[in-house]
Enzyme design. Structure first.
Site, mmCIF file in Angstrom:
data_model
loop_
_atom_site.group_PDB
_atom_site.id
_atom_site.type_symbol
_atom_site.label_atom_id
_atom_site.label_comp_id
_atom_site.label_asym_id
_atom_site.label_seq_id
_atom_site.Cartn_x
_atom_site.Cartn_y
_atom_site.Cartn_z
ATOM 1 N N ARG A 169 39.339 42.181 38.289
ATOM 2 C CA ARG A 169 38.100 42.980 38.345
ATOM 3 C C ARG A 169 38.439 44.453 38.510
ATOM 4 O O ARG A 169 37.711 45.340 38.049
ATOM 5 C CB ARG A 169 37.197 42.517 39.491
ATOM 6 C CG ARG A 169 37.814 42.762 40.848
ATOM 7 C CD ARG A 169 36.853 42.644 42.021
ATOM 8 N NE ARG A 169 37.568 42.980 43.245
ATOM 9 C CZ ARG A 169 37.729 44.210 43.707
ATOM 10 N NH1 ARG A 169 37.209 45.240 43.065
ATOM 11 N NH2 ARG A 169 38.421 44.438 44.815
ATOM 12 N N PRO B 69 39.754 40.209 46.539
ATOM 13 C CA PRO B 69 40.907 40.185 45.634
ATOM 14 C C PRO B 69 40.622 40.895 44.317
ATOM 15 O O PRO B 69 39.523 40.802 43.769
ATOM 16 C CB PRO B 69 41.157 38.685 45.430
ATOM 17 C CG PRO B 69 39.883 38.018 45.795
ATOM 18 C CD PRO B 69 39.253 38.861 46.855
ATOM 19 N N CYS B 70 41.625 41.601 43.838
ATOM 20 C CA CYS B 70 41.500 42.280 42.536
ATOM 21 C C CYS B 70 41.732 41.285 41.395
ATOM 22 O O CYS B 70 41.047 41.318 40.378
ATOM 23 C CB CYS B 70 42.492 43.423 42.447
ATOM 24 S SG CYS B 70 42.167 44.745 43.624
ATOM 25 N N LEU B 71 42.737 40.411 41.555
ATOM 26 C CA LEU B 71 42.972 39.333 40.592
ATOM 27 C C LEU B 71 42.006 38.210 40.921
ATOM 28 O O LEU B 71 41.997 37.698 42.042
ATOM 29 C CB LEU B 71 44.408 38.833 40.676
ATOM 30 C CG LEU B 71 44.737 37.543 39.912
ATOM 31 C CD1 LEU B 71 44.599 37.752 38.410
ATOM 32 C CD2 LEU B 71 46.125 37.033 40.274
#
Length: 478
Positions: A324, A303-305
């Site tokens: 990230r 996940p980016c969040l």
């Protein structure tokens, strides 16, 4: 040449034009050194603040090639003396960079032949760190006073000023605004201007900034201010929201943020945030995470969040979110609007008003295939959409002049008086404001600086100063 020096004449002290000696005082004031020297023994005295200063120095000397000795003295704060020393000792490479000092570069408009003549015929007397003018004068007296021109005087075309990337703070950039659309336009402009070009995991280049902090202050997710430059429709956004607002699985996706936040191994973290803040509004533990170490440590699509945190402050719900990695063109505005919607959900449950939404995008990037679309968007809408009257959250100032003093009253954002500043000059006031970090918006700082200079001008001329009004020079005639 009759009109010499050609460059920075107003910043140079000219002595005896028949002398073959120049003096560079680096960061030390040239006037202070010149007071102790015999002007008959030197041709010119100047400072060498920056690495780029070697270019006007070469240009001036090649325009008057009788200068055969340069005496370096005074304080060197940033290594500009190294630029000159490495240039004379080592020369330049094929790209014009000084060998041994690659951050220094000779302008391409100055021919390599001229650079070589400069190097071969100008001797450097390195007295860095020496401030004693007796010692400096002794060094000048000891060098050859030969002023025979070593070349025909030359002028070169003016340099073309351009860059692919402008310098900025490498650790944090903060962009604040009322609405998602306004902030998005500004952050794209920042990435295109300041971003570092580098590779990505996706086989394409990217421009990247590190730790872009975006702050949304007033967006109402039930009545979104829909910007004409959004590259997605309201219908598309409504289709995206469930990925954040629900735990429902989307068939085409391995997981969603909503699943990780609302059903993380059976835990509804958003519900937990609400309950924690209901019981203890002062809590710092109202946190939700999406990162599952067991799954994501070796995943190619983690996940980016990663983190969502809420706090209650001044009876407002504030929310911080950490990404990230964030595609700022193809994902950020949808992310921000969806997170703002989630923030309102939590605020409504607590029965309090929305505060700011702060998003930290550690890797804030755009991909190469998006560059053209971004440039077109910025060309059409930036800076027309900017708010040049952005209000400083640290307040503002009421300025007046009386009894030979510039006086400031500091007002907080609600209009209450919270402090005072005063000084005989604008600089005295500047220094106090800087000490207190009293200003946080660059537009406010520029406006305030102009007003303080006007106030000092009126004080010195003995005419009436009125804030936000032109200096009444006509009063001098009365």
């Amino acid at each position: 040449m009759s009109d010499w020096p050609v460059y920075f004449k107003e910043n140079l002290i000219v002595g005896n034009l028949d002398s073959g000696v120049g003096v560079a005082t680096l960061w030390s004031p040239r006037e202070a050194i010149a007071k102790g020297l015999d002007p008959k023994t030197y041709c010119v005295i100047g400072q060498l603040y920056a690495n780029d200063g070697i270019n006007p120095m070469i240009r001036n000397i090649m325009a008057r090639p009788q200068i055969r000795t340069l005496v370096l003295c005074g304080q060197d704060k940033i290594g500009s003396a190294d630029s000159l020393a490495h240039l004379i000792n080592n020369g330049i490479d094929e790209k014009g960079k000084v060998v041994g000092k690659p951050e220094s570069k000779v302008e391409k408009e100055i021919p390599r032949e001229a650079v070589e003549k400069f190097r071969q015929n100008v001797k450097l007397v390195d007295m860095r760190g020496v401030f004693d003018t007796v010692k400096i004068q002794t060094a000048i007296n000891e060098v050859s006073q030969d002023n025979t021109a070593f070349a025909e005087p030359q002028l070169f075309p003016e340099p073309e000023i351009s860059t692919d990337r402008y310098p900025t703070d490498a650790s944090t950039i903060k962009i604040r605004g009322k609405f998602v659309g306004d902030v998005w336009l500004r952050l794209l402009w920042h990435i295109m201007r300041f971003g570092a070009e580098k590779q990505s995991h996706h086989g394409t280049n990217q421009k990247e900034l590190w730790n872009v902090v975006t702050v949304i202050e007033e967006e109402d997710p039930t009545h979104i201010k829909w910007s004409p430059w959004f590259n997605f429709t309201q219908e598309h956004f409504e289709g995206y929201k469930p990925q954040v607002m629900t735990k429902e699985k989307i068939p085409s996706l391995e997981y969603t943020y909503g699943q990780r936040l609302r059903d993380h191994d059976g835990i509804d973290q958003i519900a937990s945030i609400k309950e924690k803040l209901k019981k203890e509004p002062f809590s710092r533990r109202a946190v939700g995470v999406t990162w599952n170490v067991q799954l994501d440590d070796s995943s190619t699509h983690p996940p980016c969040l990663d983190i969502v945190q809420c706090v209650v402050q001044d009876e407002l719900l504030l929310m911080n979110c950490y990404f990230r990695s964030n595609d700022m063109f193809r994902a950020w505005p949808e992310n921000a609007l969806a997170l703002r919607t989630m923030q309102k959900e939590i605020a409504d449950e607590l029965g309090i008003m929305l505060g700011s939404l702060t998003i930290v995008s550690a890797s804030a990037h755009v991909y190469e295939e998006s560059y053209a679309a971004i440039k077109e968007m910025l060309k059409e809408y930036y800076p027309k959409a900017l708010d040049f009257c952005e209000f400083d959250p640290r307040g503002n100032f009421v300025i007046s002049v009386s009894n030979g003093t510039i006086n400031l009253i500091q007002m907080n954002p609600t209009g209450s008086k919270i402090g005072t500043y005063s000084g005989k000059t604008a600089m005295q006031v500047y220094q106090k404001l800087v000490e207190d970090y009293a200003v946080s918006i660059i537009g406010h700082a520029l406006d305030l600086g102009g007003e303080l200079q006007k106030a000092e001008m009126c004080l010195r001329l003995g005419i009436q100063y009125t804030q936000d009004r032109p200096v009444p020079f006509q009063d001098l005639k009365k």
